[in-house]
Scaffold this motif. Structure first.
Motif, PDB file in Angstrom:
ATOM      1  N   CYS A   7       0.840  -1.204   0.000  1.00 12.55           N
ATOM      2  CA  CYS A   7       0.000   0.000   0.000  1.00 12.55           C
ATOM      3  C   CYS A   7       0.877   1.257   0.000  1.00 12.55           C
ATOM      4  N   HIS A   8       0.247   2.382  -0.267  1.00 10.80           N
ATOM      5  CA  HIS A   8       0.977   3.644  -0.465  1.00 10.80           C
ATOM      6  C   HIS A   8       0.450   4.775   0.410  1.00 10.80           C
ATOM      7  N   THR A   9       1.339   5.726   0.713  1.00  8.85           N
ATOM      8  CA  THR A   9       0.974   6.915   1.499  1.00  8.85           C
ATOM      9  C   THR A   9       1.481   8.160   0.770  1.00  8.85           C
ATOM     10  N   SER A  12       4.799   8.538  -1.053  1.00  2.67           N
ATOM     11  CA  SER A  12       4.969   8.383  -2.508  1.00  2.67           C
ATOM     12  C   SER A  12       3.710   8.903  -3.180  1.00  2.67           C
ATOM     13  N   ASP A  13       2.937   8.061  -3.868  1.00  3.88           N
ATOM     14  CA  ASP A  13       1.807   8.591  -4.639  1.00  3.88           C
ATOM     15  C   ASP A  13       0.443   8.236  -4.055  1.00  3.88           C
ATOM     16  N   GLY A  14       0.399   7.964  -2.750  1.00  5.87           N
ATOM     17  CA  GLY A  14      -0.884   7.776  -2.075  1.00  5.87           C
ATOM     18  C   GLY A  14      -1.401   9.100  -1.544  1.00  5.87           C
ATOM     19  N   ASP A  37       5.845   2.261  -0.105  1.00 11.28           N
ATOM     20  CA  ASP A  37       5.898   3.429  -0.987  1.00 11.28           C
ATOM     21  C   ASP A  37       6.947   3.243  -2.076  1.00 11.28           C
ATOM     22  N   HIS A  38       6.689   3.873  -3.232  1.00  8.51           N
ATOM     23  CA  HIS A  38       7.593   3.732  -4.382  1.00  8.51           C
ATOM     24  C   HIS A  38       8.970   4.320  -4.075  1.00  8.51           C
ATOM     25  N   ASP A  39       9.979   3.490  -4.194  1.00  4.22           N
ATOM     26  CA  ASP A  39      11.379   3.926  -4.134  1.00  4.22           C
ATOM     27  C   ASP A  39      11.736   4.695  -2.860  1.00  4.22           C
ATOM     28  N   ARG A 132       4.158   9.772 -11.585  1.00  4.95           N
ATOM     29  CA  ARG A 132       3.199  10.206 -12.603  1.00  4.95           C
ATOM     30  C   ARG A 132       1.829  10.521 -12.012  1.00  4.95           C
ATOM     31  N   ASN A 133       1.493   9.885 -10.870  1.00  2.85           N
ATOM     32  CA  ASN A 133       0.208  10.202 -10.229  1.00  2.85           C
ATOM     33  C   ASN A 133       0.115  11.676  -9.853  1.00  2.85           C
ATOM     34  N   HIS A 134       1.256  12.290  -9.485  1.00  2.00           N
ATOM     35  CA  HIS A 134       1.233  13.715  -9.141  1.00  2.00           C
ATOM     36  C   HIS A 134       0.834  14.545 -10.371  1.00  2.00           C
ATOM     37  N   PHE A 247      -3.242  -0.367  -2.223  1.00  6.75           N
ATOM     38  CA  PHE A 247      -4.097   0.775  -1.875  1.00  6.75           C
ATOM     39  C   PHE A 247      -3.346   2.089  -2.089  1.00  6.75           C
ATOM     40  N   HIS A 248      -4.018   3.056  -2.755  1.00  6.83           N
ATOM     41  CA  HIS A 248      -3.451   4.397  -2.947  1.00  6.83           C
ATOM     42  C   HIS A 248      -4.321   5.495  -2.342  1.00  6.83           C
ATOM     43  N   ARG A 249      -5.652   5.340  -2.437  1.00  6.45           N
ATOM     44  CA  ARG A 249      -6.546   6.428  -2.024  1.00  6.45           C
ATOM     45  C   ARG A 249      -7.927   5.885  -1.678  1.00  6.45           C
TER      46      ARG A 249
HETATM   47 MN    MN Z   1       1.558   4.070  -7.332  1.00  8.47          MN
END
Ligand code: MN
Ligand code: AMP
Ligand code: MN
Ligand code: MN
Length: 280
Positions: A7-9, A12-14, A37-39, A132-134, A247-249
């Motif tokens: 999952c993400h917060t 990164s892009d969550g 989180d990514h990277d 890219r989500n940003h 999970f992202h959002r």
């Molecule tokens: Mn992502």
């Protein structure tokens, strides 16, 4: 027990902060969670104390971008030693590549008469990870598209006007960073790479040769043909199986934290490899 290992917060892009994510996990009665989180491992680091206060077992995690035969592949690293210097240097290098790509995308935005996009994103990224989500969010905010999906389909995916290539490290290198930090390397969402079955199997062989140990088998609440295919591969190749919602959002109505089918019968759970046993 209830487990979610992907999952993400906002690290990164969550869209939830690490603390908000822990609140949601507690609310969903999750007992073991990996923030991936990514990277970066910043999501884990920011959530650590709060998870402890809430008696939630938090596993060190990150989702690392790499390449294999021209495909961008995501490898989840679980239960790593978070302060490992080689791992952290690798993650930092990937984040730098992300910033270099972001400047290229910003230039491409200008060519489409979209000015000041990167300036608008900067405050959201904590100077850390940019994805890219940003850019997708700015396209939504400026009424260029209606959804994240549309932003990728019209602008951000390969072949579209805002796409910029990244020279990610190799799959082998990234698996090495994870195993070098005593972590477990997991191929994230293996059904998403649009590969033939033979090619996917070849990638799995290369992944295992590099020291990779698990496949993400369960991503969603209902069993699917993809899930069965991946479960069979874990048995055939002698790999462990992981589960994670990605999970992202909270607005994603089809993807929730901890909304996961049980691991299929015969799969070896990846958490058997964790340094401390998962809470029963
Ligand atoms: Mn992502
Ligand atoms: P990046 O790692 O910055 O290149 O972006 C990859 C991320 O973008 C993924 O982790 C997803 O969060 C998101 N993403 C990729 N493809 C799509 C898509 N088609 N629709 C919505 N989000 C996507
Ligand atoms: Mn991914
Ligand atoms: Mn992910």
């Amino acid at each position: 027990m209830k487990i979610d290992l992907h999952c993400h917060t906002t690290a990164s892009d969550g869209t939830l902060t690490p603390k908000q994510l822990i609140d949601l996990a507690v609310d969903q009665e999750i007992t073991t969670l990996a923030i991936t989180d990514h990277d970066t491992t910043a999501g884990y680091e920011q959530a650590y104390d709060y998870a402890k206060q809430n008696e939630l077992q938090l596993i060190v995690g990150t989702e690392i971008s790499c390449q294999w035969r021209g495909h961008t592949i995501h490898i989840v690293g679980l239960d790593c030693e978070v302060d490992n210097a080689v791992l952290q240097a690798g993650l930092k290098q990937n984040r730098l590549k992300r910033w270099q790509r972001a400047y290229q995308i910003d230039q491409k935005c200008k060519a489409l008469k979209l000015d000041g996009v990167l300036d608008e994103i900067m405050p959201l990224t904590e100077d850390e990870m940019i994805g890219r989500n940003h850019f997708a969010q700015v396209l939504i905010d400026r009424n260029k598209v209606k959804s994240q999906q549309q932003a990728f389909d019209k602008y951000l995916k390969k072949g579209k006007p805002l796409y910029a290539e990244v020279d990610w490290p190799s799959l082998q290198e990234v698996v090495g960073w994870i195993t070098g930090a005593k972590g477990i390397a997991v191929i994230a969402h293996p059904h998403q790479y649009k590969m033939t079955s033979n090619k996917l199997n070849k990638m799995i062989e290369d992944f295992m040769e590099a020291g990779g140990q698990a496949l993400e088998v369960v991503n969603q609440p209902r069993p699917s043909a993809d899930q069965i295919g991946m479960a069979e591969r874990t048995v055939r190749f002698g790999l462990y199986a992981s589960m994670g919602s990605d999970f992202h959002r909270p607005e994603h109505t089809w993807r929730g934290l901890g909304w996961l089918a049980p691991l299929p019968y015969k799969c070896q759970p990846v958490w058997q490899l964790f340094k401390s046993p998962v809470a029963p």
